[in-house]
Design an enzyme around this catalytic site. Structure first.
Site, PDB file in Angstrom:
ATOM      1  CB  THR A   1       1.883  -8.607 -10.484  1.00  0.00           C
ATOM      2  OG1 THR A   1       1.264  -7.880  -9.363  1.00  0.00           O
ATOM      3  CG2 THR A   1       3.631  -8.726  -9.611  1.00  0.00           C
TER       4      THR A   1
ATOM      5  N   GLY B   1       8.193  -3.402 -11.496  1.00  0.00           N
ATOM      6  CA  GLY B   1       7.800  -5.094  -9.819  1.00  0.00           C
ATOM      7  C   GLY B   1       6.446  -5.168 -10.234  1.00  0.00           C
TER       8      GLY B   1
ATOM      9  CG  MET C   1       6.497  -4.308  -3.237  1.00  0.00           C
ATOM     10  SD  MET C   1       7.622  -4.463  -2.298  1.00  0.00           S
ATOM     11  CE  MET C   1       8.731  -5.822  -4.222  1.00  0.00           C
TER      12      MET C   1
ATOM     13  CE  LYS D   1      -0.036 -10.994  -6.511  1.00  0.00           C
ATOM     14  NZ  LYS D   1       0.534 -10.109  -7.188  1.00  0.00           N
TER      15      LYS D   1
ATOM     16  CG  HIS E   1       1.147 -13.147  -2.839  1.00  0.00           C
ATOM     17  ND1 HIS E   1       1.068 -14.897  -4.105  1.00  0.00           N
ATOM     18  CD2 HIS E   1       2.299 -12.882  -2.911  1.00  0.00           C
ATOM     19  CE1 HIS E   1       2.135 -14.503  -4.352  1.00  0.00           C
ATOM     20  NE2 HIS E   1       2.419 -12.850  -3.782  1.00  0.00           N
TER      21      HIS E   1
HETATM   22  N1  LIG Z   1       7.877  -7.926  -8.548  1.00  0.00           N
HETATM   23  C1  LIG Z   1       8.025  -8.630  -7.340  1.00  0.00           C
HETATM   24  O1  LIG Z   1       9.043  -9.100  -7.040  1.00  0.00           O
HETATM   25  C2  LIG Z   1       7.254  -7.690  -6.365  1.00  0.00           C
HETATM   26  C3  LIG Z   1       7.092  -8.585  -4.966  1.00  0.00           C
HETATM   27  C4  LIG Z   1       5.832  -7.686  -4.372  1.00  0.00           C
HETATM   28  C5  LIG Z   1       4.819  -6.982  -4.878  1.00  0.00           C
HETATM   29  N2  LIG Z   1       5.150  -7.098  -6.389  1.00  0.00           N
HETATM   30  C6  LIG Z   1       3.225  -5.734  -6.962  1.00  0.00           C
HETATM   31  O2  LIG Z   1       4.219  -4.405  -6.836  1.00  0.00           O
HETATM   32  C7  LIG Z   1       3.220  -3.927  -6.289  1.00  0.00           C
HETATM   33  C8  LIG Z   1       2.902  -2.621  -5.167  1.00  0.00           C
HETATM   34  O3  LIG Z   1       3.090  -3.741  -4.543  1.00  0.00           O
HETATM   35  P1  LIG Z   1       2.810  -2.891  -3.165  1.00  0.00           P
HETATM   36  O4  LIG Z   1       2.681  -4.145  -2.241  1.00  0.00           O
HETATM   37  O5  LIG Z   1       4.214  -2.456  -2.724  1.00  0.00           O
HETATM   38  O6  LIG Z   1       1.583  -1.790  -2.921  1.00  0.00           O
HETATM   39  P2  LIG Z   1       0.767  -1.294  -2.113  1.00  0.00           P
HETATM   40  O7  LIG Z   1      -0.544  -0.879  -2.460  1.00  0.00           O
HETATM   41  O8  LIG Z   1       1.778  -0.423  -0.743  1.00  0.00           O
HETATM   42  O9  LIG Z   1       1.506   0.108  -2.707  1.00  0.00           O
HETATM   43  C9  LIG Z   1       1.283   1.210  -4.430  1.00  0.00           C
HETATM   44  C10 LIG Z   1       1.823   2.494  -4.358  1.00  0.00           C
HETATM   45  O10 LIG Z   1       1.140   2.915  -5.729  1.00  0.00           O
HETATM   46  C11 LIG Z   1       1.268   4.042  -5.576  1.00  0.00           C
HETATM   47  N3  LIG Z   1      -0.303   4.647  -6.727  1.00  0.00           N
HETATM   48  C12 LIG Z   1      -1.354   3.946  -6.836  1.00  0.00           C
HETATM   49  N4  LIG Z   1      -1.403   4.476  -8.271  1.00  0.00           N
HETATM   50  C13 LIG Z   1      -0.580   5.708  -9.016  1.00  0.00           C
HETATM   51  C14 LIG Z   1      -0.070   5.846 -10.035  1.00  0.00           C
HETATM   52  N5  LIG Z   1      -1.079   6.216 -10.988  1.00  0.00           N
HETATM   53  N6  LIG Z   1       1.013   6.698 -10.047  1.00  0.00           N
HETATM   54  C15 LIG Z   1       2.041   6.115  -8.856  1.00  0.00           C
HETATM   55  N7  LIG Z   1       1.506   5.737  -7.663  1.00  0.00           N
HETATM   56  C16 LIG Z   1       0.961   5.301  -7.711  1.00  0.00           C
HETATM   57  C17 LIG Z   1      -0.518   3.843  -4.257  1.00  0.00           C
HETATM   58  O11 LIG Z   1      -0.454   5.363  -3.424  1.00  0.00           O
HETATM   59  C18 LIG Z   1       0.547   2.976  -2.832  1.00  0.00           C
HETATM   60  O12 LIG Z   1       1.904   3.507  -2.442  1.00  0.00           O
HETATM   61  C19 LIG Z   1       1.657  -4.701  -6.524  1.00  0.00           C
HETATM   62  O13 LIG Z   1       1.159  -4.831  -8.266  1.00  0.00           O
HETATM   63  C20 LIG Z   1       2.705  -6.062  -6.298  1.00  0.00           C
HETATM   64  O14 LIG Z   1       1.255  -7.334  -6.678  1.00  0.00           O
HETATM   65  C21 LIG Z   1       5.215  -7.374  -6.900  1.00  0.00           C
END
Ligand SMILES: NC(=O)c1ccc[n+]([C@@H]2O[C@H](COP(=O)([O-])OP(=O)(O)OC[C@H]3O[C@@H](n4cnc5c(N)ncnc54)[C@H](O)[C@@H]3O)[C@@H](O)[C@H]2O)c1
Length: 250
Positions: free
Chosen positions: A80, A78, A14, A138, A134
């Site tokens: 969750t 964003g 994301m 996730k 999903h």
């Molecule tokens: N609200 C929405 O519309 C929506 C949509 C899609 C995903 N999400 C949520 O967004 C989040 C991320 O999803 P994703 O698919 O990108 O996951 P992802 O695993 O691809 O990315 C997460 C990133 O966060 C980084 N990270 C971990 N700990 C960290 C920290 N302490 N500080 C900074 N960065 C850190 C990781 O290294 C990674 O690059 C999840 O919680 C997912 O459920 C929300």
């Protein structure tokens, strides 16, 4: 003057999409990128963003929100898996720092409409179950969208009461009736490769069912909502409010 944004979780699926979308958006610019291992407080001090967009992991998001609010940077979150107790803490931090924050379990406009329609339907069809689907990577279950949908169904029922299962109903396999979210709405979480984020809300009434379904088939579906949220949160600067759900910023 462009709105300045720091992206937290910038290397994630994301986060990368957010960086692309912000770079393409008019009047907003990315000034900072952080991911795991980076010092968020230092990045904020050097880049001085107005907004922090956070798409990280449930364990990291609350710490990032605390840091951003302490520096009076408005979080657009964003990630969750943020609990109701966490939201209470964020609400107090927003007030104390006179800085707004948005936490949105789903930034896809179609999903926001799905929840709104589900709330409306619940008044006439109080019996509902949620199936969310999903991708297999996730971490949290149920999804934040499913939890919020259940809350909205519970509100939308008003005086209408759901049916009670017959006495003696039982699960032969524990969990087969799903987890119980707000209003005891059963939520079933599917995790499979091939999905981005999908959800069905099934309502049942005498002789009929109604299904409301939303599918995000690409992470691009979330970006108009994220860009809208960045623009709107800046207009609330100084308000000290926590907004939960994109629908409250539309
Ligand atoms: N609200 C929405 O519309 C929506 C949509 C899609 C995903 N999400 C949520 O967004 C989040 C991320 O999803 P994703 O698919 O990108 O996951 P992802 O695993 O691809 O990315 C997460 C990133 O966060 C980084 N990270 C971990 N700990 C960290 C920290 N302490 N500080 C900074 N960065 C850190 C990781 O290294 C990674 O690059 C999840 O919680 C997912 O459920 C929300």
């Amino acid at each position: 003057m462009a709105i300045t944004v720091l992206v937290s979780g910038a290397k994630g699926r994301m986060g990368q999409e957010v960086v692309r979308a912000v770079n393409d958006a008019h009047g907003i610019e990315v000034v900072g990128l952080v991911d795991i291992g980076d010092d968020l407080a230092r990045a904020i001090a050097t880049t001085k963003p107005q907004v922090m967009v956070d798409f990280t992991v449930p364990d990291a998001a609350m710490g990032n929100i605390r840091t951003a609010l302490a520096h009076r940077v408005a979080p657009v979150v964003g990630t969750t898996g943020i609990s109701a107790a966490d939201r209470e803490e964020v609400e107090a931090l927003c007030q104390n720092n006179s800085t707004p924050c948005l936490i949105a379990p789903n930034f896809a406009l179609g999903a926001v409409l799905m929840m709104r329609f589900a709330k409306e339907a619940a008044q006439y069809f109080p019996d509902a179950e949620v199936i969310e689907m999903h991708h297999e990577k996730k971490l949290d279950a149920p999804s934040g969208t499913a939890a919020l949908t259940a809350e909205m169904i519970a509100q939308g029922r008003m005086d209408a009461k759901p049916i009670e299962l017959p006495a003696g109903a039982f699960e032969k396999i524990p969990g087969s009736r799903g987890g119980k979210a707000a209003g005891d709405v059963p939520v079933h979480s599917v995790r499979l490769p091939g999905f981005v984020a999908s959800q069905m809300v099934i309502f049942g009434g005498p002789g009929q069912t109604l299904t409301i379904r939303h599918d995000s088939i690409d992470r691009a579906s979330f970006m108009p909502g994220v860009i809208h949220a960045i623009r709107r949160i800046v207009s609330l600067e100084g308000s000290g409010k926590l907004i939960y759900g994109l629908e409250n910023l539309l």
